[in-house]
Design a protein around this motif. Structure first.
Motif, short mmCIF file in Angstrom:
data_model
loop_
_atom_site.label_atom_id
_atom_site.label_comp_id
_atom_site.label_asym_id
_atom_site.label_seq_id
_atom_site.Cartn_x
_atom_site.Cartn_y
_atom_site.Cartn_z
N GLU A 3 0.83 -1.21 0.00
CA GLU A 3 0.00 0.00 0.00
C GLU A 3 0.86 1.26 0.00
OE1 GLU A 3 -3.10 2.39 -0.38
OE2 GLU A 3 -3.16 0.20 -0.50
N SER A 4 1.94 1.26 0.78
CA SER A 4 2.84 2.40 0.77
C SER A 4 3.50 2.57 -0.59
CB SER A 4 3.93 2.22 1.85
OG SER A 4 3.36 2.25 3.14
N ALA A 5 3.90 1.46 -1.20
CA ALA A 5 4.58 1.53 -2.49
C ALA A 5 3.68 2.11 -3.57
CB ALA A 5 5.05 0.13 -2.90
N ARG A 6 2.39 1.90 -3.47
CA ARG A 6 1.47 2.45 -4.48
C ARG A 6 1.38 3.96 -4.39
NH1 ARG A 6 -3.83 -1.38 -4.98
NH2 ARG A 6 -4.14 -0.03 -6.77
N ARG A 7 1.82 4.53 -3.26
CA ARG A 7 1.79 5.99 -3.11
C ARG A 7 3.07 6.66 -3.62
NH1 ARG A 7 -0.32 4.54 2.06
NH2 ARG A 7 1.64 5.11 3.07
N VAL A 8 4.07 5.86 -4.00
CA VAL A 8 5.32 6.44 -4.50
C VAL A 8 5.07 7.12 -5.83
CG1 VAL A 8 7.65 5.93 -5.31
CG2 VAL A 8 6.76 4.77 -3.28
N ARG A 9 5.51 8.38 -5.95
CA ARG A 9 5.37 9.10 -7.21
C ARG A 9 6.18 8.41 -8.30
NH1 ARG A 9 3.53 14.29 -6.38
NH2 ARG A 9 3.07 14.19 -8.61
N ARG A 10 5.69 8.46 -9.52
CA ARG A 10 6.24 7.61 -10.57
C ARG A 10 7.35 8.26 -11.38
NH1 ARG A 10 0.84 4.86 -13.19
NH2 ARG A 10 -0.26 4.56 -11.22
N PHE A 11 7.91 9.36 -10.93
CA PHE A 11 8.87 10.10 -11.74
C PHE A 11 9.91 9.19 -12.39
CE2 PHE A 11 7.89 13.01 -8.08
CZ PHE A 11 6.98 13.78 -8.78
N THR A 12 10.65 8.45 -11.60
CA THR A 12 11.72 7.61 -12.13
C THR A 12 11.72 6.24 -11.46
OG1 THR A 12 13.23 8.67 -10.57
CG2 THR A 12 13.25 9.49 -12.83
N THR A 13 10.53 5.75 -11.17
CA THR A 13 10.38 4.42 -10.59
C THR A 13 9.41 3.61 -11.44
OG1 THR A 13 8.51 5.06 -9.18
CG2 THR A 13 10.73 5.26 -8.24
N ALA A 14 9.48 2.28 -11.31
CA ALA A 14 8.48 1.42 -11.92
C ALA A 14 7.25 1.45 -11.04
CB ALA A 14 9.02 0.00 -12.05
N ALA A 15 6.15 2.00 -11.56
CA ALA A 15 4.96 2.22 -10.76
C ALA A 15 4.38 0.91 -10.23
CB ALA A 15 3.91 2.94 -11.60
N VAL A 16 4.02 0.90 -8.94
CA VAL A 16 3.33 -0.23 -8.35
C VAL A 16 1.84 -0.07 -8.65
CG1 VAL A 16 2.74 -1.42 -6.20
CG2 VAL A 16 5.06 -0.54 -6.55
N LEU A 17 1.25 -1.04 -9.35
CA LEU A 17 -0.10 -0.91 -9.87
C LEU A 17 -1.14 -1.66 -9.06
CD1 LEU A 17 0.80 -1.51 -13.63
CD2 LEU A 17 0.58 0.69 -12.45
N ASP A 18 -0.77 -2.78 -8.47
CA ASP A 18 -1.77 -3.62 -7.83
C ASP A 18 -1.05 -4.60 -6.91
OD1 ASP A 18 -4.19 -4.75 -7.17
OD2 ASP A 18 -4.57 -5.64 -9.15
N ALA A 19 -1.80 -5.22 -6.02
CA ALA A 19 -1.24 -6.25 -5.15
C ALA A 19 -2.36 -7.10 -4.60
CB ALA A 19 -0.45 -5.62 -3.99
#
Length: 309
Positions: free
Chosen positions: A78-94
């Motif tokens: 849940e925390s990872a889904r809040r990470v802004r996607r600027f230069t990361t691989a976006a977390v979409l689901d779990a």
């Protein structure tokens, strides 16, 4: 055309065929190939309902059997889904509660930094500066979400067509001190040592461990060599604890920042955001007296740990 004038080709993260026991469907996602396997589980190439490609990390069954692991995995996902996607691989689901817990991230096309350097050698100065800014931007976003990556290596940086992206953050780790050090040490034998001194000494973990790893990655990208040399496992760990990193091949623009990022004392390292600001502005980060924490340890889910997408 002059023979040998073109750089060697670089393949991206290509999928391999599925094995007989691999899942073919996970929730709404079709599983179409294998991308890799790590300490946490297996990473598959999948297809989302809208047809887009995704990476699906399926947690190992022995970890999935532990209720405390599932609870921590749910919080971190849940925390990872809040990470802004600027230069990361976006977390979409779990799905942390199903029979096969999994995490779904954006599929990033492109080789890892480790593969790029292994095939083409050290990065050019302009590309190195882009890498430096991209990774500090990613770390700033990850830390802002209360997450510590803890396993940032050239294998966790993908060189996508739109620039470098950091992967494998926000996964619950197996916090067993007896096994965790040995697992990290095994990683250090065949690859550069990216562990910070406090990880080796089993000291409290904060976002400063990722800043140390950023410096180590910059040395590897600039020189093609491990930041603390090669050799026996014990020798690498000794150098991390007692010797400075090998900065000789790092250009002057980055050397000072890498040196301060890899201070033995985590309290002396700048934050990722301070590094990013210094890189963009061409300045130096503020001097931080030792004895002050770089950042308070995030919530209990980031105590100690290892890797994923």
């Amino acid at each position: 055309m002059v023979t040998g004038s073109s750089p060697p080709p670089l393949s991206g993260n290509q999928a391999r065929p599925l094995q007989p026991d691999d899942p073919r469907q996970l929730g709404a996602y079709q599983v179409i190939g294998r991308l890799g396997q790590g300490g946490m589980g297996t990473v598959f190439l999948g297809r989302a309902p809208d047809g887009s490609a995704v990476a699906i990390k399926v947690i190992r069954p022995e970890l999935a059997q532990r209720p405390e692991f599932r609870a921590r995995f749910a919080r971190e996902a849940e925390s990872a889904r809040r990470v802004r996607r600027f230069t990361t691989a976006a977390v979409l689901d779990a799905d942390p509660h199903g029979p096969q817990p999994y995490l779904v991230t954006e599929f990033v096309e492109g080789p890892t930094l480790s593969r790029h350097v292994a095939i083409r050698g050290p990065m050019r100065p302009a590309d190195l500066e882009q890498l430096a800014v991209s990774v500090t931007t990613a770390l700033s976003a990850i830390h802002a979400a209360g997450i510590v990556h803890r396993d940032l290596t050239p294998g966790n940086v993908l060189l996508s067509p739109v620039g470098p992206k950091v992967i494998d953050f926000g996964l619950a780790r197996e916090y067993n001190a007896d096994t965790e050090l040995s697992r990290n040490v095994r990683q250090a034998i065949g690859t550069p040592g990216y562990m910070s001194p406090e990880q080796i000494m089993d000291a409290p973990i904060t976002s400063a461990v990722d800043v140390f790893a950023w410096g180590a990655i910059m040395i590897y990208a600039a020189t093609g060599q491990p930041p603390f040399g090669t050799g026996r496992m014990e020798a690498i760990l000794y150098r991390i604890l007692n010797e400075p990193p090998q900065l000789g091949g790092v250009n002057a623009e980055l050397r000072g920042l890498v040196e301060v990022a890899m201070a033995k004392d985590p309290a002396a390292r700048p934050s990722a955001e301070e590094l990013r600001t210094a890189l963009i502005g061409g300045t130096t980060p503020p001097v931080r007296p030792t004895g002050l924490a770089v950042a308070p340890p995030p919530p209990a889910r980031t105590s100690r740990g290892s890797r994923g997408s």
